[in-house]
Design an enzyme around this catalytic site. Structure first.
Site, PDB file in Angstrom:
ATOM      1  CG  HIS A 113      -4.476 -20.552  -1.221  1.00 15.58           C
ATOM      2  ND1 HIS A 113      -5.742 -20.155  -0.841  1.00 15.58           N
ATOM      3  CD2 HIS A 113      -3.796 -20.763  -0.083  1.00 15.58           C
ATOM      4  CE1 HIS A 113      -5.811 -20.118   0.471  1.00 15.58           C
ATOM      5  NE2 HIS A 113      -4.651 -20.480   0.965  1.00 15.58           N
ATOM      6  CG  ASP A 276      -6.591 -18.620  -5.914  1.00 21.48           C
ATOM      7  OD1 ASP A 276      -7.279 -18.168  -6.851  1.00 21.48           O
ATOM      8  OD2 ASP A 276      -7.089 -18.944  -4.809  1.00 21.48           O
ATOM      9  CG  ASP A 278     -10.700 -20.627  -5.701  1.00 26.19           C
ATOM     10  OD1 ASP A 278      -9.560 -20.153  -5.548  1.00 26.19           O
ATOM     11  OD2 ASP A 278     -11.658 -20.345  -4.960  1.00 26.19           O
ATOM     12  NE  ARG A 281      -6.060 -16.688  -1.445  1.00 26.78           N
ATOM     13  CZ  ARG A 281      -5.393 -16.940  -0.342  1.00 26.78           C
ATOM     14  NH1 ARG A 281      -4.081 -16.921  -0.335  1.00 26.78           N
ATOM     15  NH2 ARG A 281      -6.035 -17.214   0.776  1.00 26.78           N
ATOM     16  CD  GLU A 362     -10.186 -11.495   2.865  1.00 24.79           C
ATOM     17  OE1 GLU A 362     -10.103 -11.683   4.080  1.00 24.79           O
ATOM     18  OE2 GLU A 362     -10.476 -12.392   2.062  1.00 24.79           O
ATOM     19  CE  LYS A 375      -9.943 -14.772  -1.963  1.00 25.25           C
ATOM     20  NZ  LYS A 375     -10.440 -15.109  -0.620  1.00 25.25           N
ATOM     21  NE  ARG A 495      -3.617 -16.984   7.301  1.00 23.87           N
ATOM     22  CZ  ARG A 495      -3.081 -17.927   6.523  1.00 23.87           C
ATOM     23  NH1 ARG A 495      -1.786 -17.955   6.300  1.00 23.87           N
ATOM     24  NH2 ARG A 495      -3.841 -18.854   5.965  1.00 23.87           N
TER      25      ARG A 495
HETATM   26  C1  G1P Z   1      -7.184 -17.130   4.236  1.00 17.27           C
HETATM   27  C2  G1P Z   1      -6.944 -15.650   4.121  1.00 17.27           C
HETATM   28  C3  G1P Z   1      -8.270 -14.920   4.007  1.00 17.27           C
HETATM   29  C4  G1P Z   1      -9.079 -15.487   2.850  1.00 17.27           C
HETATM   30  C5  G1P Z   1      -9.212 -16.980   2.998  1.00 17.27           C
HETATM   31  C6  G1P Z   1      -9.890 -17.617   1.781  1.00 17.27           C
HETATM   32  O1  G1P Z   1      -7.903 -17.408   5.405  1.00 17.27           O
HETATM   33  O2  G1P Z   1      -6.208 -15.165   5.209  1.00 17.27           O
HETATM   34  O3  G1P Z   1      -8.018 -13.557   3.836  1.00 17.27           O
HETATM   35  O4  G1P Z   1     -10.355 -14.912   2.817  1.00 17.27           O
HETATM   36  O5  G1P Z   1      -7.917 -17.577   3.132  1.00 17.27           O
HETATM   37  O6  G1P Z   1      -9.188 -17.378   0.606  1.00 17.27           O
HETATM   38  P1  G1P Z   1      -7.191 -17.925   6.750  1.00 17.27           P
HETATM   39  O7  G1P Z   1      -6.409 -19.155   6.390  1.00 17.27           O
HETATM   40  O8  G1P Z   1      -6.275 -16.820   7.181  1.00 17.27           O
HETATM   41  O9  G1P Z   1      -8.319 -18.172   7.707  1.00 17.27           O
HETATM   42 ZN    ZN Z   2      -8.954 -18.978  -3.914  1.00 16.92          ZN
END
Ligand code: G1P
Ligand code: ZN
Length: 542
Positions: A113, A276, A278, A281, A362, A375, A495
């Protein structure tokens, strides 16, 4: 002609939550891409005669790296390469192709994303034979290899035209350029009741799907408009662009604001969704209601049996630790297992492979099932459509009925992006040091029941992942989780995940941020976010 090229190691090729992710100029350094890809091949070992899948989300630099990956895979002696036409494969489609064609793995090019462009983000991910992101022991081996690499091999023969569907032989390697959508669409037809969803569209049901100029456009057009008969125009921003039209292809309330406002306004379509960069999401917005990803997981799990692919019931549900416990209540009711894993889809792989979980999710807008090992954004949208069609109710009615039955987990995530890395690490370190003294203390009027740094013991292979996020659990079931992002490419992102459970029938329709106000205050009190980061508000609230 295969050339062996001498190279020197880079010290920063450590894969994060989801592959190696850096700015394009970093990837453009001499041999940077080649070193990483060769390290993947060296980690696989003997590639002779094996099958490899290659594709990406179409972002800036995708084509160049697809070409390099093909040439290096030929040099490594792979027997067969399966490449998405135009260098395109959504992440879930790549996972499916790896599984379907018995590949040893796949190279998936994406920064998910994150924005794309000459100075924006790029990424290289390696997925293993089960179709899922490489587990930590593999990414660690790849990283170790990047630190000692001294040479790579590449074919200098004329390459293939990746826009031309067909098969070409390069040395001992058969390079197949395939339609990126066909296998995936066929898989979706086996899982969902396309006839029933088509009837829904036939009855005047209106949907808005925002592909955000990212990889899902062609998939959504084919499936929603062509196969399911949704009116032309249902899929918006469907042309993948290398810079995603200058936007963040992140389907959340900030970057998909226009869709959100439309869905909350007068004359909104019946159902809104987005995915998103790719395609892994999803964002789900019913008319007049945003469905949090945590609630979406719970509702999908509770209703999955309405779709043909899941009519036999679920084996179990898995969710990442920061995801709300809404799905836990569904698992309890269904009498099936619930698993709490660290953040990152790779942790679901073992549970899915072992047949312990069928559906995973998630809070970061990721939902999926054992049909692939990633996912899957469009899958979540199609399961929602199947449920809407089968129940004959609106998304809002379904979610509100769910809350009445199970109670509601108010949930929000506050992100502080682009922080000074030292300040962010300092905040986490200070919290860690305090964990032992928190239980029993009152913070902003809330009493701490327990506090820890989450460690995951994988029930399948016994591996342990530590330091996966700080949890502060309060009496009554509310909680705060704090962790640093592992996917960023500059600075640090903090986060803060906030959750409160409510079961009282007259307290199911509160404003989310208001319902979480005391937890927001507690997070500030315990972590000193303002003082340590200099920020007085989050960058993104989801
Ligand atoms: C983030 C999301 C996580 C997801 C990952 C890849 O990771 O929080 O749930 O699996 O992107 O899409 P983070 O940046 O928090 O490590
Ligand atoms: Zn993605």
């Amino acid at each position: 002609m295969i050339e062996t090229v001498a190279t020197t190691a880079y010290d920063d090729q450590k894969p994060g939550t989801s592959g190696l992710r850096k700015k394009v100029p970093v990837f453009r350094q001499p041999n940077y891409v080649e070193n990483f890809i060769q390290s993947i091949f060296d980690t696989i070992g003997d590639c002779a005669g094996k099958t490899l899948v290659i594709g990406g989300d179409g972002r800036y630099y995708n084509r160049e790296v697809v070409d390099i990956a093909i040439r290096m895979a030929v040099a490594a002696g792979f027997g067969r390469l399966i490449v998405g036409a135009g260098g395109i494969l959504s992440t879930p489609a790549a996972s499916n192709i790896i599984r379907r064609h018995g590949a040893i793995g796949g190279i998936v090019l994406s920064a998910s994303h994150n924005p794309g462009g000459p100075t924006e983000d790029f990424g290289i991910k390696f997925n293993t034979a089960n179709g899922g992101p490489a587990p930590e022991k593999v990414t660690e081996a790849i990283f170790a290899r990047t630190q000692t690499i001294e040479r790579y091999m590449i074919s200098r023969q004329a390459g293939v035209d990746v826009d031309q569907i067909g098969s070409t032989r390069l040395d001992q390697t058969q390079v197949e350029i395939i339609d990126p959508v066909a296998d995936y669409a066929a898989l979706m037809e086996t899982l969902f009741d396309f006839g029933r969803i088509a009837e829904l569209f036939g009855s005047g049901f209106r949907m808005a799907f925002d592909a955000m100029h990212a990889v899902t456009g062609p998939y959504a057009k084919e499936i929603l408009e062509k196969r399911l008969g949704a009116p032309a125009g249902t899929v918006r921003n469907f042309k993948p662009l290398p810079d995603f039209g200058g936007h963040h292809p992140d389907p959340n309330l900030v970057h998909a604001r226009a869709l959100y406002e439309e869905m909350m306004g007068e004359g909104a379509p019946d159902f809104g969704a987005a995915s998103d960069g790719d395609g892994d999401r999803n964002l789900i917005i019913g008319r007049g209601i945003f469905v949090t990803p945590s609630d979406s997981l719970a509702v999908l799990a509770a209703n999955a049996h309405l779709a043909p692919g899941y009519s036999g019931g679920l084996k179990g549900i898995a969710r990442s630790m920061p995801t709300s416990a809404a799905a836990d209540r569904v698992a309890d009711k269904l009498g099936i297992g619930i698993y709490e894993t660290p953040t990152g889809w790779k942790f679901f792989g073992n549970l899915l492979d072992a047949g312990m979980a069928t559906i995973c999710g998630e809070e970061s807008a990721g939902t999926g099932s054992d049909h692939v090992r990633e996912k899957d954004g469009l899958w979540a949208v199609l399961l929602w459509l199947n449920i809407l069609a089968a129940r004959g109710q609106s998304a809002r009615e379904i979610v509100e009925a769910h809350w009445r039955e199970y109670g509601r987990n108010y949930y929000s995530r506050h992100d502080y992006e682009g922080l000074d890395a030292e300040a962010a690490n300092g905040l986490m370190e200070a919290l860690r040091a305090e964990l032992g003294s928190l239980p029993g203390r009152a913070i902003a009027g809330l009493e701490v029941a327990a506090a820890d740094d989450f460690a995951y013991h994988d029930p399948v292979d016994g591996s342990v992942a530590r330091n996966q996020g700080i949890r502060i659990l309060f009496e009554g079931g509310s909680r705060i989780v704090l962790r640093l992002s592992g996917t960023g490419t500059s600075g640090a992102t903090l986060r803060v995940y906030l959750e409160r459970y409510e079961a009282a029938p007259d307290r199911l329709a509160l404003d989310t941020q208001a319902a979480l106000a005391d937890l927001i205050a507690a997070a500030e009190a315990v972590a000193g976010i303002r003082a340590r980061t200099g920020r007085d508000a989050p960058t993104v609230i989801t």
